[in-house]
Motif scaffolding. Sequence first.
Motif, PDB file in Angstrom:
ATOM      1  N   PRO A 123       1.042   5.409   4.620  1.00 36.28           N
ATOM      2  CA  PRO A 123       0.269   4.272   4.120  1.00 36.28           C
ATOM      3  C   PRO A 123       0.504   4.083   2.625  1.00 36.28           C
ATOM      4  O   PRO A 123       0.801   5.038   1.913  1.00 36.28           O
TER       5      PRO A 123
ATOM      6  N   GLU B 265      -4.880  -1.067   1.946  1.00 35.10           N
ATOM      7  CA  GLU B 265      -3.959  -0.039   2.432  1.00 35.10           C
ATOM      8  C   GLU B 265      -3.040  -0.637   3.493  1.00 35.10           C
ATOM      9  O   GLU B 265      -3.490  -1.071   4.551  1.00 35.10           O
TER      10      GLU B 265
ATOM     11  N   ASP C 234       0.371  -0.150   5.998  1.00 38.16           N
ATOM     12  CA  ASP C 234       1.171   0.861   6.681  1.00 38.16           C
ATOM     13  C   ASP C 234       2.636   0.469   6.505  1.00 38.16           C
ATOM     14  O   ASP C 234       3.008  -0.686   6.738  1.00 38.16           O
TER      15      ASP C 234
END
Length: 115
Positions: free
Chosen positions: A11, A57, A59
């Motif tokens: 992440p 956040e 990925d």
Amino acid sequence: MTRPGPVIGQPYVVQQGDTITEIAFVAYGDARRYVELVAHNRDLPDFNPARLRPGMELDIPEPDYLPLPGGVGGFRASAGRSFQLRPSAAQRPPTRTSHPVPLTLRTRKEEKDHD
């Protein structure tokens, strides 16, 4: 101290000033891969790739291809382009070598004298 950049398979927390294309470029070496980042993260709440918020956040998914040497190729949406590796010297057929033609330079005076 430099801030940590995006790493494939981990992440990444968006920093102030980050863009989706910049994140793709740092992670994959190809800014065009932002399309895959967007597709992979589209289900995040309030995700808007044009307006990334600091602290969000993302990925960073594993790539689905292996880049060719020199960072060229492999991108699926590359507008129909295809890339090929050149065969090694051992795999190429022998080429015909050219022999230079001897060239004699003469001045105008020498040409006059020669005629």
